[in-house]
Motif scaffolding. Structure first.
Motif, short mmCIF file in Angstrom:
data_model
loop_
_atom_site.label_atom_id
_atom_site.label_comp_id
_atom_site.label_asym_id
_atom_site.label_seq_id
_atom_site.Cartn_x
_atom_site.Cartn_y
_atom_site.Cartn_z
N CYS A 27 90.48 11.92 29.42
CA CYS A 27 91.29 10.75 29.77
C CYS A 27 91.26 10.59 31.29
CB CYS A 27 92.73 10.90 29.27
SG CYS A 27 93.69 12.19 30.08
N SER A 28 91.70 9.43 31.76
CA SER A 28 91.63 9.16 33.20
C SER A 28 92.47 10.15 34.00
CB SER A 28 92.07 7.72 33.49
OG SER A 28 93.40 7.51 33.04
N GLY A 29 93.55 10.64 33.39
CA GLY A 29 94.37 11.63 34.09
C GLY A 29 93.61 12.89 34.43
N ASP A 30 92.65 13.27 33.58
CA ASP A 30 91.83 14.44 33.88
C ASP A 30 91.05 14.25 35.18
OD1 ASP A 30 92.58 15.76 31.49
OD2 ASP A 30 91.03 14.66 30.37
N LEU A 31 90.52 13.05 35.37
CA LEU A 31 89.76 12.76 36.59
C LEU A 31 90.66 12.81 37.82
CD1 LEU A 31 87.41 9.80 35.58
CD2 LEU A 31 86.91 12.25 35.61
N HIS A 32 91.85 12.22 37.72
CA HIS A 32 92.76 12.20 38.87
C HIS A 32 93.18 13.61 39.27
CE1 HIS A 32 92.99 7.90 39.07
NE2 HIS A 32 93.43 7.80 37.83
N GLU A 53 82.85 7.35 21.47
CA GLU A 53 81.52 6.99 21.96
C GLU A 53 80.62 8.22 22.07
OE1 GLU A 53 79.61 4.37 25.58
OE2 GLU A 53 81.34 5.62 26.04
N ARG A 54 81.20 9.33 22.55
CA ARG A 54 80.39 10.53 22.76
C ARG A 54 81.09 11.74 22.15
NH1 ARG A 54 80.91 8.53 28.22
NH2 ARG A 54 79.08 7.33 28.89
N ARG A 55 80.33 12.57 21.45
CA ARG A 55 80.79 13.86 20.95
C ARG A 55 79.90 14.91 21.61
NH1 ARG A 55 83.63 12.78 15.68
NH2 ARG A 55 83.37 10.54 15.31
N ILE A 56 80.48 15.71 22.48
CA ILE A 56 79.72 16.59 23.35
C ILE A 56 80.24 18.02 23.23
CG2 ILE A 56 79.11 17.06 25.77
CD1 ILE A 56 79.44 14.07 26.31
N PRO A 57 79.36 19.02 23.15
CA PRO A 57 79.84 20.41 23.11
C PRO A 57 80.68 20.73 24.34
CG PRO A 57 77.50 20.31 22.55
CD PRO A 57 77.89 18.94 23.04
N MET A 58 81.75 21.50 24.16
CA MET A 58 82.60 21.82 25.29
C MET A 58 81.85 22.61 26.36
SD MET A 58 86.49 23.36 25.29
CE MET A 58 87.11 22.04 24.24
N ALA A 59 80.78 23.26 25.98
CA ALA A 59 79.96 23.97 26.96
C ALA A 59 79.35 23.01 27.98
CB ALA A 59 78.86 24.75 26.26
N GLU A 60 79.31 21.71 27.67
CA GLU A 60 78.73 20.71 28.57
C GLU A 60 79.81 19.86 29.24
OE1 GLU A 60 75.77 18.46 26.44
OE2 GLU A 60 74.97 20.28 25.47
N THR A 61 80.99 20.44 29.40
CA THR A 61 82.11 19.70 29.99
C THR A 61 81.80 19.07 31.35
OG1 THR A 61 83.78 20.94 28.77
CG2 THR A 61 84.49 19.93 30.83
N PRO A 62 81.15 19.79 32.29
CA PRO A 62 80.89 19.16 33.60
C PRO A 62 80.07 17.87 33.50
CG PRO A 62 80.61 21.52 33.76
CD PRO A 62 80.77 21.21 32.30
N SER A 63 79.02 17.87 32.68
CA SER A 63 78.20 16.66 32.56
C SER A 63 78.96 15.57 31.82
CB SER A 63 76.88 16.97 31.85
OG SER A 63 77.10 17.48 30.55
N ALA A 64 79.82 15.96 30.86
CA ALA A 64 80.62 14.98 30.15
C ALA A 64 81.58 14.27 31.10
CB ALA A 64 81.39 15.65 29.02
N ILE A 65 82.19 15.03 32.00
CA ILE A 65 83.11 14.45 32.98
C ILE A 65 82.37 13.54 33.94
CG2 ILE A 65 84.55 15.02 34.98
CD1 ILE A 65 85.65 17.34 33.36
N ALA A 66 81.16 13.94 34.36
CA ALA A 66 80.37 13.10 35.26
C ALA A 66 80.05 11.76 34.62
CB ALA A 66 79.10 13.83 35.66
N ALA A 67 79.69 11.78 33.33
CA ALA A 67 79.38 10.54 32.62
C ALA A 67 80.64 9.70 32.45
CB ALA A 67 78.77 10.86 31.26
N PHE A 68 81.75 10.34 32.14
CA PHE A 68 83.02 9.63 31.95
C PHE A 68 83.46 8.95 33.25
CE2 PHE A 68 87.76 9.78 31.86
CZ PHE A 68 87.97 8.94 30.78
N ALA A 69 83.22 9.62 34.37
CA ALA A 69 83.65 9.09 35.67
C ALA A 69 82.90 7.82 36.05
CB ALA A 69 83.47 10.15 36.75
N GLU A 70 81.75 7.57 35.45
CA GLU A 70 80.99 6.36 35.74
C GLU A 70 81.68 5.11 35.22
OE1 GLU A 70 77.13 6.96 34.14
OE2 GLU A 70 76.58 8.52 35.60
N GLY A 71 82.62 5.29 34.27
CA GLY A 71 83.38 4.16 33.75
C GLY A 71 82.63 3.38 32.69
N HIS A 72 83.18 2.22 32.33
CA HIS A 72 82.60 1.30 31.34
C HIS A 72 82.43 1.97 29.98
CE1 HIS A 72 81.88 -1.32 34.72
NE2 HIS A 72 81.20 -0.37 35.33
N ALA A 73 83.41 2.80 29.62
CA ALA A 73 83.33 3.52 28.36
C ALA A 73 83.54 2.59 27.17
CB ALA A 73 84.37 4.64 28.33
#
Length: 334
Positions: free
Chosen positions: A48-53, A303-323
């Motif tokens: 969620c956006s709170g995670d990014l903040h 939109e995306r189901r990602i292994p938790m082991a890939e959390t950093p890349s998932a957050i990077a993609a989420f931060a790009e917006g337009h989800a």
């Protein structure tokens, strides 16, 4: 992620402020419950956006409470679904083995998380864990904005500005469940998804400007903050309600505070109702949303189901917006 021993676990840790690149998978002590706590084995978590903040420490005003130079809470993640593995002595709501979901202050991007039992609700047997994990923050934000502030009911015309994101995709469906006629505003690539989840009218903001029409709305749920208050009010009925969520515009210092303050001030001088929204987690709201999911009125858009082991890349993609809906992290061993 797997445990090294029964007293430890793997968790994603943020040693400093930044993006997904600062995260480290570390072995940390497994949490034990306080008297009113439960410990949950995480099956799935959502972003969620709170995670990014909280991860990047913006707006900077947040750092007064969460750590000036580095995060006080190093483990991140707020939304999850999982299985109760231990309970505190005063907990009566849950027992070991119960499936639960909810929003916690942090630590959901890990194998186990501890939080007050009041943070959780039961996952119905017919609801999948990944879908349940997608609900808490976004679902409660949409519900409280539309039902509690907007007082949305049958026959009302509701506009959702920013309808394709996490909160927006819930808002479209909740407004429909409340009996409203829903106009959804999104970009071209999200049009079909938003129609699919029930919008009566879909406006492509790259082509049309909803503030330039003569259609009046009883409620506007604003998740984008990309128009002036004057423009929003122009298409609001004289007794209409404008709800501004945390996605309001702002800078890195004060974030949305200036915008939300202007909403509060403007509300004092108009017959229309102009309100900011600050979601407050409530187990009763989680139960309400789960019931909507079970009766078919609500389907979390993932939109995306990602292994938790890939959390950093998932957050990077989420931060790009337009989800398009939610991103869900799946624990490898769930």
């Amino acid at each position: 992620m797997t445990d090294v021993d029964t007293a430890s676990m793997t968790a994603w840790v943020a040693p400093r402020y930044g993006g997904g690149e600062v995260l480290r998978a570390e072995i940390v002590p497994r949490p034990v419950p306080g008297e009113r706590d439960v410990v949950v084995r995480v099956h799935a978590a959502s972003l969620c956006s709170g995670d990014l903040h909280l991860l990047n420490g913006t707006p900077y005003l947040l750092r007064l409470g969460f750590g000036l130079r580095r995060p006080k809470r190093r483990t991140i993640g707020q939304n999850l679904a999982g299985e109760v593995v231990s309970v505190g002595g005063l907990v009566t709501e849950f027992q070991i083995g119960d499936r639960v979901f909810g929003e916690v202050p942090g630590g959901a991007f890990a194998e186990y998380v501890r939080a007050d039992a009041g943070s959780f609700a039961t996952v119905p047997a017919a609801l999948g864990m990944e879908e349940a994990a997608a609900i808490p923050d976004s679902g409660m934000t949409a519900l409280q904005g539309l039902r509690d502030i907007g007082k949305v009911g049958p026959g009302q015309r509701v506009l959702i500005n920013g309808a394709s994101g996490g909160v927006g995709s819930f808002a479209v469906q909740i407004a429909k469940a409340l009996g409203a006629h829903v106009t959804a505003v999104c970009s071209t690539r999200h049009l079909e998804m938003v129609r699919r989840i029930g919008a009566d009218v879909v406006v492509d903001y790259t082509v049309d400007d909803f503030t330039r029409t003569d259609v009046p709305y009883d409620a506007i749920f604003d998740l984008a903050g990309n128009r002036t208050l004057r423009e929003y009010r122009r298409v609001l009925t004289p007794d209409g309600v404008y709800i501004s969520s945390a996605a309001a515009p702002g800078d890195n210092w004060l974030g949305p505070i200036r915008w939300l303050s202007s909403v509060v001030l403007a509300d004092l001088f108009t017959r229309q109702t102009l309100k900011p929204l600050l979601m407050r987690p409530a187990a009763a709201d989680l139960d309400y949303l789960a019931a909507l999911a079970i009766d078919g009125s609500l389907q979390p858009v993932i939109e995306r189901r990602i292994p938790m082991a890939e959390t950093p890349s998932a957050i990077a993609a989420f931060a790009e917006g337009h989800a398009s809906g939610k991103t869900v992290l799946i624990a490898v061993d769930s």
